[in-house]
Motif scaffolding. Sequence first.
Motif: not given
Length: 350
Positions: A168-174
């Motif tokens: 999720i962090g990768y998908q949201e650019g975090v």
Amino acid sequence: MLALVIAVVIVILGSALCSGSETALLSVPLIKVRQLAQSRKPSALALLGIRNKINRPIATIVILNNIFNIVGSIVIGSLAVEALGDTWLGVFSGFLTFLIIILGEIIPKTLGERYAENISLFIAIPIKFLTILFIPLVWIVERVTAPITQGKPIPTTNEAEIKFLTKIGYQEGVIEDDEAEMIQHVFQLNDLTASDLMTPRIIVTYLKGNLTLTECKQEIISSQHTRILVIENSIDNVIGLVLKDELLTAMIEGNKEQTINNLVRQVRFVPETIRADKLLKVFQETREHLAVVLDEYGGVAGVVTLEDVLEVLTGEIVDETDRNVDLQEIARKKRQRLLQSQGIINEQKP
């Protein structure tokens, strides 16, 4: 009438505060609370204390909420009869129930979940004080509910959740894609063993310890490894390892008749079942880069290096001196050819 309005406002407001506080406290992840507590702020520390023993604060809030609802309903009912009479009491009760559901439950809980962190920090110290104040009632509630509520502590998180949060962090650019990939690979260390990472014995480079540098000259020069095993009679009798640069230095200095045994260093042995994460710790603690892998019978199964473990995290590491990228694949092909030459594997596969 004014007394009735004030009582209604107090009951709805009290119910709303209890409902919103309960939702906020339960909505803040424990991991986030621990992170906030590192700031050492009183509110954050109070919140951590509440989350570490959440039963008592929740019991306190529930008791307060029921006091507002039950006692408040009794008071409002008596005031309503005086102000409105029996005729409008049923209508007023229905309207009051609607207000409590909307203003005392749904909206506060929605806001409590949406602004959980800020609300939790704001109410942490008051809730902690109220918990102490209500300790007698809370203690009674704990004794009654203990057979149901007590049990094995639930872990704060697990491997699957961390992997999912990484995605999720990768998908949201975090986090960056390379960071996400490395985090995913970290968990593979616990799933792989030395047997999965080692270079099999069939392709391991070794020298006999009783031979001289002159006798091993060609093998030393042609070896692409910086560390070479030293054996006695067979590969199963490993006595140590030698560094290629030390061998070359001795040859250049004219010590060509020196035996390999004179330059042997101690080598570490590990079972083939040791996990990659434990193996990495062994390499770190011993400051070594190579270990001999033993099978269940004590024979040499192969060798594993620090680089093999690090490649689980980073992918294949190849420098300018590497001629063979995947030694394990080469070993498998070599073994297949040997078995074929012995007639064990049929050349014509179905």
